[in-house]
Design an enzyme around this catalytic site. Structure first.
Site, PDB file in Angstrom:
ATOM      1  N   SER A 161      91.569  81.774 -24.801  1.00 26.88           N
ATOM      2  CA  SER A 161      91.151  80.576 -25.506  1.00 26.88           C
ATOM      3  C   SER A 161      92.260  79.517 -25.466  1.00 26.88           C
ATOM      4  CB  SER A 161      90.781  80.964 -26.939  1.00 26.88           C
ATOM      5  OG  SER A 161      90.039  79.974 -27.586  1.00 26.88           O
ATOM      6  N   HIS A 179      87.214  79.683 -22.066  1.00 25.48           N
ATOM      7  CA  HIS A 179      85.834  79.394 -22.469  1.00 25.48           C
ATOM      8  C   HIS A 179      85.773  78.021 -23.113  1.00 25.48           C
ATOM      9  CE1 HIS A 179      86.201  81.166 -26.848  1.00 25.48           C
ATOM     10  NE2 HIS A 179      87.160  80.334 -26.553  1.00 25.48           N
TER      11      HIS A 179
END
Length: 381
Positions: A84, A107
């Site tokens: 992340s 993501h």
């Protein structure tokens, strides 16, 4: 020099809360403080050790910029996970290495939102721009297009060390002797926690423990949430409006925290019993004859403390002594008014006889025995 990036990436004003709980976390301020302590003449490499599930996009972006601008050579080492927000924070280093068992995950950014369709459209636009901004960091490192990188982000892509090196996201695999053909991470499908405290916990701690109001700056709630692969994403429930902090009085404590209220009440009850027993015992230690009524009254009627009772007893004793002296002086004055009298004469029989005989011998003109006898008998009558 080693700088540890472990735990969630958080805004600077959250750092104190995580430190208070003893939770590993890193903020821009923590990184800035580390960098500020480096002597300008010290050209030693900065080793950035990373094992983080990500966190705040904006905090990670600030750390990325701090690392990029620092004059020293920065080497990032992904020891376990760079997911992340941590996946683009690591790119602030001059070179990036991974252990064979580490992973990188990229993501889309996510956030919580509430409101009507216009609010949702607005939030969606912000998230899309955030994704483009994150993709810029990946593009500078890998040379791949925005379209390809955004597609990988849409699909939430997990990369082993070998895969990350193949697309140019890292520069080197640690401990690689050239014969590594496959790198598989154990429990790749096991859910994990990003370690970020829920916003409700932050607010509650600030309001009730630290007595502070949480700042509502732009983007405070935006963060990269770590979503487990092969899991269906749940639609987040709309956030409830924040309640104004309540003043913590007894009634609020009783209604909002009944268990804590009972604990406080029981503690107060026990302490009250202990204090009352000590008060009675201290009063018992002051027992003195003549003060029984005062002591009993202090115990059960006036509820006096032993120190106050001691003063009262001293005053009572003083008054009692003063009354005694006054009564003695009064009695003495009455006795002094009685007139005096001569001492009683000696009533001894032998003394009477001797006196009579002496008087008889001196006064009587006796010529014979009979006259002497009569004189003696007269004296004895």
């Amino acid at each position: 020099m080693k700088l540890s990036i472990r735990g969630p990436i958080i805004p600077s004003d959250y750092q104190m809360i995580y430190d208070w709980f003893g939770i590993d976390a890193v903020s821009p301020k923590k990184v800035q403080d580390f960098l500020d302590k480096i002597d300008p003449d010290n050209k030693e490499d900065i080793i950035l050790e990373i094992n983080s599930g990500g966190g705040s996009v904006f905090a990670a972006s600030e750390i990325y910029a701090l690392l990029k601008e620092h004059p020293n050579n920065v080497i990032a080492k992904v020891l376990g996970l760079a997911a992340s927000a941590a996946s683009f924070l690591m790119l602030g280093a001059n070179s990036t290495l991974m252990t064979p068992t580490a992973q990188v995950m990229i993501h889309n950014a996510s956030s919580m939102a509430s409101g009507d369709y216009r609010d949702m459209d607005h939030t969606s636009s912000i998230l899309k721009n955030t994704n483009l901004a994150i993709a810029n960091a990946y593009k500078l490192k890998t040379g791949k297009s925005h379209e390809e990188l955004l597609s990988m982000m849409d699909n939430e892509t997990w990369l082993t060390a070998q895969q990350a090196k193949q697309i140019g996201l890292i520069d080197e695999i640690m401990f690689d002797n050239g014969d590594l053909t496959n790198s598989i991470v154990a429990s790749a499908n096991t859910p994990f926690s990003d370690g970020i405290l829920p916003q409700a916990v932050i607010d509650k701690f600030r309001n009730e423990v630290l007595g502070m109001q949480l700042p509502n700056g732009p983007g405070q709630s935006s963060q990269l949430n770590n979503v487990v692969p092969n899991q269906t994403n749940k639609i987040a429930e709309p956030q409830q409006p924040k309640e104004e902090p309540k003043n913590m009085d007894l009634e609020t404590l009783k209604n909002d925290h009944p268990q804590l209220f009972e604990q406080v009440k029981n503690l107060g009850y026990q302490e009250g019993i202990t204090a009352e027993n000590k008060r009675i015992q201290d009063i018992e230690d002051l027992q003195m004859p003549g003060n029984e009524e005062l002591i009993n009254k202090a115990k059960f009627e006036d509820k006096m403390q032993a120190s106050d009772l001691a003063v009262a007893i001293i005053k009572a004793e003083k008054a009692r002594g003063t009354n005694y002296l006054n009564n003695v002086n009064k009695d003495a004055a009455i006795i002094n008014q009685v007139p005096g009298s001569n001492a009683p004469t000696d009533q001894n029989k032998d003394a009477q006889v001797a006196n009579a005989l002496d008087q008889a011998l001196n006064n009587a003109q006796l010529e014979d025995q009979n006259a002497l006898t009569n004189a003696l008998e007269g004296a004895l009558k």
